[in-house]
Design an enzyme around this catalytic site. Structure first.
Site, short mmCIF file in Angstrom:
data_model
loop_
_atom_site.label_atom_id
_atom_site.label_comp_id
_atom_site.label_asym_id
_atom_site.label_seq_id
_atom_site.Cartn_x
_atom_site.Cartn_y
_atom_site.Cartn_z
N ASP A 138 5.36 98.47 30.74
CA ASP A 138 5.44 99.89 30.36
C ASP A 138 5.46 99.95 28.84
O ASP A 138 6.48 100.22 28.22
CB ASP A 138 6.70 100.52 30.96
CG ASP A 138 6.81 102.01 30.66
OD1 ASP A 138 5.82 102.59 30.17
OD2 ASP A 138 7.89 102.59 30.88
N CYS A 149 1.30 105.25 28.87
CA CYS A 149 1.43 106.61 28.32
C CYS A 149 0.23 106.96 27.44
O CYS A 149 0.26 107.97 26.74
CB CYS A 149 2.73 106.73 27.52
SG CYS A 149 2.88 105.58 26.15
#
EC number: 2.1.1.190
Length: 458
Positions: free
Chosen positions: A389, A416
């Site tokens: 992540d 993201c």
């Protein structure tokens, strides 16, 4: 031979009519004059608009809508243009259904154009039932305007503050706290920071809120350590603002755009707040990384956990583990979790959070993932699943190769940024790990940002 200079077909302050053909990744409409693109805020695909040109470059221009000849059925009429101009909510002129479709399209474009995947399925974006008032953290600049202390946000690509009271996407308690704090600061004549003159004292106010606990932390980011009558200021704030459990000072003496300084002082209460995520309790300090949208973070993490199809025999590596939120969320389902993170404070928080939640089958280490991976290989630690992540810049190629060297059965990628996500998937694909499908999740409604999850298998 002299190269002919290509003429730009428009000039600053020109007025012209455009049909909006596309949208940029950050939510501006795109119209063209002789194949020359003009990026226009507050414009949607299919609209016909009169535009005034604000700025030109060799390759593109920026424009502002003056009037509409034709409006999109996806347009929301009752909008606050300041929220678009500051970049707080650049998509809030679009219906939420069209925002979700836009984000799905952005991911589709990235995996095809950047990743080179022609047939990789991108699912519909998972959105929110109530797509506003969701942010559990605010970072608000403080400036003097017309001899008054003002709180607000900077106009996009500038340091011109636009005073704002309703930030639209922040949890209501945060906006209410700011409204209560402002007159207290004015009464005590607290001097706002002046960037140009390098004068004044208070640079920013940061507020964090526990979504489930309702605990509030207020952080004053100051130029100097000493704050006149800070004890009295804190007493008045605690009396005026419900659920304040922490007031901190962050001392930031340098002249840069970083929000927080390196030195922290506890002015009132604890130096952390608590919140829950997927049933676990976390201590969150002023500098902890913690997902901004708690409800959607639970959906995002649950998507990653479900897609990994974990068993009690799995050994999981949580790379970029932060304060441990992903690894601790799945620890009770697996044999063991190993977390790695560059930030020492985050690892200390992760260990503390494991202890708070009574989770013992985890181990967290500080360091560069590639180096720690090599150490774990020598210790014959064999992960079956690696979860990544990373921040917006994505993964380095050295990290990708190191993760492949670990030889996991699956790599779960939480992203993201669709562009770096697509780039990294392409490298993994070349090294023998293929993505199944991509699930976008809307962590930031009313903005152009989108999170994605996919699972890569050998």
């Amino acid at each position: 031979m002299t190269k002919l200079k290509k003429e730009v077909p428009v000039a600053k302050n020109d007025k012209l009519w455009l049909t909006i053909e596309d949208m940029t990744h950050d939510g501006r409409g795109v119209g063209k004059v002789d194949f020359y693109p003009i990026f226009v805020e507050n414009a949607i695909v299919g609209e016909e608009v009169e535009v005034r040109v604000l700025k030109t470059t060799k390759k593109f221009a920026y424009g502002k809508v003056l009037q509409w000849k034709k409006k999109s059925a996806d347009r929301v009429e009752d909008i606050d243009s300041d929220l678009i101009r500051t970049g707080i909510a650049p998509l809030h002129h679009m219906s939420y259904e069209s925002q979700l479709a836009f984000k799905q399209q952005q991911v589709e474009k990235a995996v095809k154009r950047i990743g080179g995947f022609d047939n990789l399925e991108v699912k519909e974006t998972k959105g929110m039932d109530v797509p506003f008032k969701y942010r559990n953290k605010a970072q608000i600049p403080v400036r003097k305007i017309n001899d008054r202390l003002e709180l607000g946000f900077f106009r996009r690509n500038s340091h011109d503050l636009i005073p704002i009271e309703d930030f639209y996407i922040q949890e209501t308690a945060i906006d209410e706290a700011l409204i209560s704090i402002k007159p207290i600061l004015e009464n005590y004549n607290v001097k706002p920071y002046d960037e140009e003159k390098q004068t004044g004292h208070l640079r920013n106010i940061v507020i964090r809120k526990g979504h489930y606990t309702n605990e509030l932390m207020i952080v004053f980011v100051t130029k100097k350590k000493k704050i006149f009558k800070i004890g009295e200021i804190c007493k008045e704030i605690v009396a005026a603002v419900p659920n304040v459990t922490s007031i901190m000072q962050s001392i930031h003496t340098e002249n840069n755009n970083v929000i927080l300084g390196k030195e922290f002082v506890t002015l009132y209460g604890r130096d952390y707040i608590e919140d829950q995520l997927l049933g676990n309790t976390y201590q969150i300090s002023a500098k902890s990384f913690y997902q901004i949208n708690t409800k959607q973070a639970e959906i995002l993490y649950q998507e990653a956990i479900d897609r990994a199809q974990l068993t009690e025999q799995d050994v999981v590596i949580d790379a970029y583990c932060g304060i441990g939120t992903i690894g601790l969320s799945l620890a009770k389902q697996v044999k063991h979790v190993y977390g790695v993170e560059m930030v020492e404070d985050a690892i200390e928080d992760a260990k503390k959070n494991a202890e708070i939640n009574g989770i013992s089958n985890v181990a967290f280490e500080v360091g560069k993932a590639e180096v720690i991976f090599d150490k774990w290989l020598k210790e014959e630690i064999q992960p079956t699943v690696i979860i990544v992540d990373p921040p917006r810049k994505g993964l380095s190629e050295s990290f990708i190769r190191a993760s492949v060297e670990m030889n996991p059965e699956k790599i779960v990628y939480v992203s993201c940024d669709p562009a770096t996500f697509a780039r990294d998937l392409s490298i993994y694909n070349e090294l023998g790990y293929t993505p199944d499908y991509v699930q976008p999740v809307d962590m930031f409604p009313q903005t152009s940002h989108v999170e994605c999850v996919t699972v890569l298998t050998k």
